[in-house]
Every structure is written in C-alpha cells, then in structure tokens.
Design a protein around this motif. Structure first.
Motif, PDB file in Angstrom:
ATOM      1  N   LYS A  71      -7.481  -4.545  38.555  1.00  0.00           N
ATOM      2  CA  LYS A  71      -7.948  -4.670  39.888  1.00  0.00           C
ATOM      3  C   LYS A  71      -6.865  -4.463  41.067  1.00  0.00           C
ATOM      4  N   TYR A  72      -5.799  -4.308  40.534  1.00  0.00           N
ATOM      5  CA  TYR A  72      -4.734  -3.940  41.546  1.00  0.00           C
ATOM      6  C   TYR A  72      -3.940  -2.766  41.034  1.00  0.00           C
ATOM      7  N   PRO A  73      -4.303  -1.423  41.201  1.00  0.00           N
ATOM      8  CA  PRO A  73      -3.825  -0.364  40.602  1.00  0.00           C
ATOM      9  C   PRO A  73      -2.255  -0.431  41.050  1.00  0.00           C
ATOM     10  N   LYS A  74      -1.557  -0.811  42.135  1.00  0.00           N
ATOM     11  CA  LYS A  74      -0.505  -0.500  42.683  1.00  0.00           C
ATOM     12  C   LYS A  74       0.480  -1.552  41.778  1.00  0.00           C
ATOM     13  N   PHE A  75       0.054  -2.613  40.849  1.00  0.00           N
ATOM     14  CA  PHE A  75       0.966  -3.628  40.304  1.00  0.00           C
ATOM     15  C   PHE A  75       1.124  -3.186  38.747  1.00  0.00           C
ATOM     16  N   LYS A  76       2.168  -3.493  38.522  1.00  0.00           N
ATOM     17  CA  LYS A  76       2.514  -3.314  37.092  1.00  0.00           C
ATOM     18  C   LYS A  76       2.875  -4.708  36.668  1.00  0.00           C
ATOM     19  N   LEU A  77       2.238  -5.379  35.739  1.00  0.00           N
ATOM     20  CA  LEU A  77       2.740  -6.604  35.557  1.00  0.00           C
ATOM     21  C   LEU A  77       3.414  -6.814  33.907  1.00  0.00           C
ATOM     22  N   VAL A  78       4.529  -7.292  33.976  1.00  0.00           N
ATOM     23  CA  VAL A  78       5.434  -7.475  32.827  1.00  0.00           C
ATOM     24  C   VAL A  78       5.260  -8.831  32.560  1.00  0.00           C
ATOM     25  N   ILE A  79       4.909  -9.154  31.027  1.00  0.00           N
ATOM     26  CA  ILE A  79       4.758 -10.639  30.618  1.00  0.00           C
ATOM     27  C   ILE A  79       5.933 -10.815  29.670  1.00  0.00           C
ATOM     28  N   ALA A  80       6.779 -11.962  29.648  1.00  0.00           N
ATOM     29  CA  ALA A  80       7.772 -12.202  28.703  1.00  0.00           C
ATOM     30  C   ALA A  80       7.572 -13.368  28.127  1.00  0.00           C
ATOM     31  N   ASP A  81       7.800 -13.470  27.024  1.00  0.00           N
ATOM     32  CA  ASP A  81       7.469 -14.823  26.077  1.00  0.00           C
ATOM     33  C   ASP A  81       8.851 -15.738  26.353  1.00  0.00           C
ATOM     34  N   GLY A  82       8.547 -16.948  26.839  1.00  0.00           N
ATOM     35  CA  GLY A  82       9.703 -17.866  27.071  1.00  0.00           C
ATOM     36  C   GLY A  82       9.917 -18.404  25.778  1.00  0.00           C
ATOM     37  N   GLN A  83       9.123 -18.364  24.623  1.00  0.00           N
ATOM     38  CA  GLN A  83       9.565 -18.944  23.110  1.00  0.00           C
ATOM     39  C   GLN A  83       9.813 -20.378  23.402  1.00  0.00           C
ATOM     40  N   ALA A  84       9.230 -21.027  24.132  1.00  0.00           N
ATOM     41  CA  ALA A  84       9.570 -22.565  24.418  1.00  0.00           C
ATOM     42  C   ALA A  84      10.810 -22.792  24.492  1.00  0.00           C
ATOM     43  N   SER A  85      11.577 -22.030  25.139  1.00  0.00           N
ATOM     44  CA  SER A  85      13.242 -22.140  25.326  1.00  0.00           C
ATOM     45  C   SER A  85      13.672 -21.854  26.581  1.00  0.00           C
TER      46      SER A  85
END
Length: 325
Positions: free
Chosen positions: A65-79
C-alpha cells in the motif's frame, strides 16, 4: 506542521499510550517527503516461530500500500550477534528507517541506540530494547494481556482453586518477563490458586513438551497451565496427552494465530481452554513509517498499543479461518 496527535487517529483500532516523541520542531527523519523512495530495514528476531512468520507476511502484504517503501526483512536467527550485525549492516546501507524485534533486550540496546543517535528513526516492533533510544514502540501490552488471562482463569477455569503452572518464553525478552508478571498478578485475584511451577521454554514447542512433562510428574495435580505463546501451548497439550491428562489440565495460549495449525483452531477443537490474540502491529508500524518518512512528522506517538481479544469456546469457531484481526 500540525500536531500529529491532533490530526491522526491510530489505525486498526490501536490505543495510544500517553506521550509523543518529538524532534524539537524538526522532522524526525533527516530526509523525508512524498517524492522520495525509502528503504526500511527490519531485523526480525527469528523466522522459526509461527508468530514471527505471521508478522513478516503481514508486513509484506501491507507494505504494498506504500509504493514509496522498499522493505528488507532480515532473519535474526534467534541470535543477538546476528541481529547486531544486521543492524550495523543496515546502517552501512543507509536505510531510511530501522524496524526491529530484538531477540533479547539488553544485548541489542547499544546497537539500536547507535542507529537512533545517528539520526535514523527506529520503530521497535513487539519487543523493546532497554532505555529510551528509539522513536516509537508498536506492540501489545504484554503485562495487561497476561493479567487478563490470569484473572479470567481465576474466575472461570479455577474458581475453586487448585495448582497452576507457567511455561515462560525466553526470560531475557521483554514479552516473556511482562507476561509472567501479568499472569501472576491476574491469578492473585483468587488466593485459592497455587502457582507450583514456572520454567522457561524459550517459545519452543519441543522444550514445552519436555518441561511440562516433567512438571506433571513432579506436580500431578496441576489443573491449569498458562503459556507465553501458542507454540508452548501446543507442546503443553502434547505433554498432557502423553500423561493421559487431556481435559484435566486447562491450557491457555498467547498469540491467537489463525490457520489450521494456529491457536484459534486448537481452542475451537477443544484442545485448549483459550488463547489471547497478539496482533502483529504491522499496519500501525507502517503507518508510523509513513508519518515519519513521507509526511515529515515532527512528532509521533511514543507507544502504540495494539489490543488483544480472548478466544475461548464461546467465539473460537467464529474466529477460526480469519486471516487477520
């Protein structure tokens, strides 16, 4: 710019905690406005827990819904070390806003504080670091959710009293601490309830099976177990089944996840007495990001509290199958 609190209602029915975070009349973001594109880096505590996956899916769905946003999700791996590296990498990549669900509160505080002090807005989602070096927190009131669970259990499940147990989450995380404190406060309303066992299971189903099996051997009269998340509740049910105590031990979960393997179905099927929904806060977090980055807000709510709802035998079937709350 008009006061944000006067012009914006909290989205998705969220309640606003007192206080705002202001930047002395200046925009909270160094660069902002409707014509730019923005990168949001999100360090997620881990990808293993179903709740964490649910948060990620909600963010990925709603960010469209927010075309101006690029979301990068990183896996913290419980660390902690992994998340610290992710936060540092996001700084190197010059993300415009940092979101984080810290696996542990205190060890991640220095890294998050460094980002905040460098002028990058920080939204803490679901879990907090320690101190005040963040822009906003979005999440449920863990203490209130657990207290409600305890009060309801004391009045409805064990009105005549009896032995109870708690399967705690990761004890160094803010939700686990607050949920344990809240549940203890809730059941205190019935002095005939005796809390005989409390042990962390680190949010994990397999650990819950092992720990609750041992609890039932040591305390065979346990009538109620409160769990800090739905995975632990699933483990408690397996342990109760193995001990031949299905129906004798009332199980309360926390998360209220949808879908065939979620807590709502477990309640609808009669395996658990109840679960308490813990909405993801994804909609609220992205709306805050919009205010900060696109609208150039000079202040935002310091804390956005998303509401919970009890799912029990009276409403579980009606809720089952819904994708979001």
């Amino acid at each position: 710019m008009k006061n944000f609190l006067q012009t914006t209602l909290l989205v998705a029915g969220a309640a606003l905690a007192s206080g705002t975070w202001a930047a002395g009349g200046k925009p909270l973001a160094k660069e902002c406005g409707p014509n730019n594109d923005y990168v949001i880096g999100f360090s997620q505590a881990n990808f293993k827990e179903p709740y964490r996956e649910h948060v990620n899916h909600e963010l990925e769905r709603l960010v469209k819904k927010y075309p101006k946003f690029k979301l990068v999700i990183a896996d913290g791996q419980a660390s902690v070390n992994t998340q610290v590296s992710q936060v540092e990498n996001f700084m190197t990549q010059r993300v415009d806003l940092l979101m984080i669900s810290p696996f542990e509160a205190a060890p991640l505080t220095p890294a998050v504080s460094a980002v905040y002090k460098a002028g990058v807005p920080v939204i803490e989602l679901d879990r907090k670091t320690t101190g005040e070096n963040y822009t906003a927190f979005v999440g449920g009131d863990n203490r209130a959710i657990a207290k409600e669970a305890g009060e309801w259990a004391a009045k409805t499940l064990l009105p005549e009293g009896g032995e109870a147990a708690v399967l705690e989450g990761l004890p160094s995380s803010s939700p686990a601490i607050e949920r344990l404190e809240g549940f203890k406060a809730g059941i205190a309303s019935n002095p005939k309830i005796k809390l005989v066992a409390v042990q962390p299971v680190n949010w994990m189903e397999d650990q819950a099976v092992t720990v609750f099996s041992a609890m039932l051997q040591a305390h065979p009269d346990i009538k109620l177990v409160y769990t800090s998340n739905d995975l632990a509740a699933a483990g408690a049910y397996i342990a109760a089944k193995q001990a031949g105590k299905v129906g004798q031990v009332k199980i309360i979960g926390t998360d209220g996840l949808p879908g065939p393997s979620g807590g709502i179905r477990a309640v609808a099927d009669g395996q658990w007495a109840a679960t308490f929904t813990y909405p993801t806060g994804a909609a609220q977090a992205l709306e805050l990001a919009k205010k900060i980055l696109i609208d150039c807000a000079t202040e935002v709510p310091r804390s956005v509290i998303v509401p919970t709802q009890r799912i029990d035998q009276a409403n579980a079937k009606a809720f089952y199958g819904k994708e979001k709350f």
